[in-house]
Design a protein around this motif. Sequence first.
Motif, PDB file in Angstrom:
ATOM      1  N   ASP A   1      41.857  43.658  59.641  1.00 45.13           N
ATOM      2  CA  ASP A   1      42.326  44.842  58.924  1.00 45.13           C
ATOM      3  C   ASP A   1      42.952  44.428  57.600  1.00 45.13           C
ATOM      4  N   THR A   2      43.812  45.257  57.059  1.00 42.92           N
ATOM      5  CA  THR A   2      44.444  44.953  55.774  1.00 42.92           C
ATOM      6  C   THR A   2      45.311  43.707  55.847  1.00 42.92           C
TER       7      THR A   2
ATOM      8  N   ARG B   1      45.446  40.524  53.235  1.00 45.97           N
ATOM      9  CA  ARG B   1      46.700  40.007  52.666  1.00 45.97           C
ATOM     10  C   ARG B   1      46.892  38.537  53.010  1.00 45.97           C
ATOM     11  N   LEU B   2      46.629  38.173  54.266  1.00 41.02           N
ATOM     12  CA  LEU B   2      46.799  36.787  54.702  1.00 41.02           C
ATOM     13  C   LEU B   2      45.933  35.847  53.882  1.00 41.02           C
ATOM     14  N   PHE B   3      44.676  36.187  53.696  1.00 39.30           N
ATOM     15  CA  PHE B   3      43.764  35.284  52.992  1.00 39.30           C
ATOM     16  C   PHE B   3      44.089  35.199  51.502  1.00 39.30           C
ATOM     17  N   ARG B   4      44.625  36.256  50.948  1.00 36.96           N
ATOM     18  CA  ARG B   4      45.023  36.182  49.548  1.00 36.96           C
ATOM     19  C   ARG B   4      46.284  35.350  49.370  1.00 36.96           C
ATOM     20  N   GLU B   5      47.205  35.457  50.311  1.00 39.78           N
ATOM     21  CA  GLU B   5      48.465  34.723  50.195  1.00 39.78           C
ATOM     22  C   GLU B   5      48.347  33.276  50.636  1.00 39.78           C
ATOM     23  N   GLU B   6      47.613  33.024  51.710  1.00 38.46           N
ATOM     24  CA  GLU B   6      47.585  31.689  52.300  1.00 38.46           C
ATOM     25  C   GLU B   6      46.365  30.856  51.875  1.00 38.46           C
TER      26      GLU B   6
ATOM     27  N   SER C   1      36.452  41.599  47.447  1.00 39.68           N
ATOM     28  CA  SER C   1      36.612  42.825  48.236  1.00 39.68           C
ATOM     29  C   SER C   1      37.113  42.520  49.648  1.00 39.68           C
ATOM     30  N   PRO C   2      37.817  43.479  50.277  1.00 33.07           N
ATOM     31  CA  PRO C   2      38.275  43.291  51.663  1.00 33.07           C
ATOM     32  C   PRO C   2      37.140  42.984  52.637  1.00 33.07           C
ATOM     33  N   SER C   3      35.974  43.609  52.441  1.00 31.60           N
ATOM     34  CA  SER C   3      34.859  43.348  53.356  1.00 31.60           C
ATOM     35  C   SER C   3      34.366  41.910  53.234  1.00 31.60           C
ATOM     36  N   ASN C   4      34.362  41.379  52.005  1.00 29.44           N
ATOM     37  CA  ASN C   4      33.972  39.981  51.825  1.00 29.44           C
ATOM     38  C   ASN C   4      35.004  39.037  52.420  1.00 29.44           C
ATOM     39  N   ILE C   5      36.279  39.409  52.309  1.00 30.77           N
ATOM     40  CA  ILE C   5      37.342  38.583  52.889  1.00 30.77           C
ATOM     41  C   ILE C   5      37.211  38.557  54.408  1.00 30.77           C
ATOM     42  N   GLN C   6      36.861  39.685  54.993  1.00 26.04           N
ATOM     43  CA  GLN C   6      36.684  39.712  56.445  1.00 26.04           C
ATOM     44  C   GLN C   6      35.517  38.826  56.867  1.00 26.04           C
ATOM     45  N   ASP C   7      34.470  38.801  56.061  1.00 27.04           N
ATOM     46  CA  ASP C   7      33.352  37.892  56.345  1.00 27.04           C
ATOM     47  C   ASP C   7      33.814  36.430  56.255  1.00 27.04           C
TER      48      ASP C   7
ATOM     49  N   HIS D   1      33.897  33.555  59.307  1.00 23.00           N
ATOM     50  CA  HIS D   1      33.294  32.236  59.125  1.00 23.00           C
ATOM     51  C   HIS D   1      34.331  31.132  59.315  1.00 23.00           C
ATOM     52  N   HIS D   2      35.522  31.327  58.747  1.00 25.83           N
ATOM     53  CA  HIS D   2      36.569  30.301  58.825  1.00 25.83           C
ATOM     54  C   HIS D   2      36.985  30.029  60.266  1.00 25.83           C
ATOM     55  N   TYR D   3      37.136  31.074  61.053  1.00 26.33           N
ATOM     56  CA  TYR D   3      37.664  30.905  62.410  1.00 26.33           C
ATOM     57  C   TYR D   3      36.594  30.556  63.438  1.00 26.33           C
TER      58      TYR D   3
END
Length: 269
Positions: free
Chosen positions: A199-200, A204-209, A217-223, A227-229
């Motif tokens: 979710d949001t 936020r986590l990926f932008r900060e950490e 975009s949020p959808s790209n961050i979720q992708d 992949h990361h996990y």
Amino acid sequence: RPTSKRDINQLVGQIRRILRMDDDNLPHGFWNLHPDAKKRGFGRTYRSPTLWEDMVKTLTNCNMQWKGTVEMNRKLCRFLGHGCAAQSITSVEVGESDGLVCSFPTPRQIANGGPEYLKKHCRTGYRSPWIVELAQKFLVGEMNDLTTQPQPSTNGTVGNNKTAKQNLQKRILALKGFGVFASSNVMQLMGYFDVFPLDTETTRLFREEFGIAKSVSPSNIQDMAKHHYEQYAPYQFLAYWFDLWRNYERRKCDGVMSTRWSVQDCAGL
């Protein structure tokens, strides 16, 4: 009166569920993949004593800050909990006005209250009819297939049965109020750690950490998150929650480890 054998068995079953003791591979299976989590002793997350309670709390967590979620559940306990006295190992809340200790309401108590009562007294808003409908489904046995669902194994057997997992998520998605986030959260609470709610907070986590630019975009961050996990499969959710929890400690709690949190440290959560 003396505690009956039935009561003792129920209490033991609820405690085992809270502590996720039905998965013999926790936390060591996860620790084998995540040394930092092992050093921290992180790996066995709590859940409610019943699936019913987990599902209601999931509904109250959608589109709501944590403080609001806590307040809705406090009011559910205060206004609908059994006699405002904890009679089992169900979650306990303290009423702010008079200090009464109240158990989490049963499906019957919620159904008897009705959506308008929930809206007025528990401030559950548009979720109220969904919560009442869910309670009614539990009462008539429509949820028995979920409550008796075997703990998914993380040793490569049940947990990797893709068809069974997909059918289970479709079953949850068919319930009113349970979108992708809510159904994924229920799935991880049932032990499917390879299905985790994005979710949001993920954005936020990926932008900060991880230093992801605001232009992504949020959808790209979720992708990116999925992949990361993947490296922690089948424990993706636990790895994600480990990162999110450490972020909360740094961001909201002045670097204080959660084992030493106080209300003063974490007023912003």
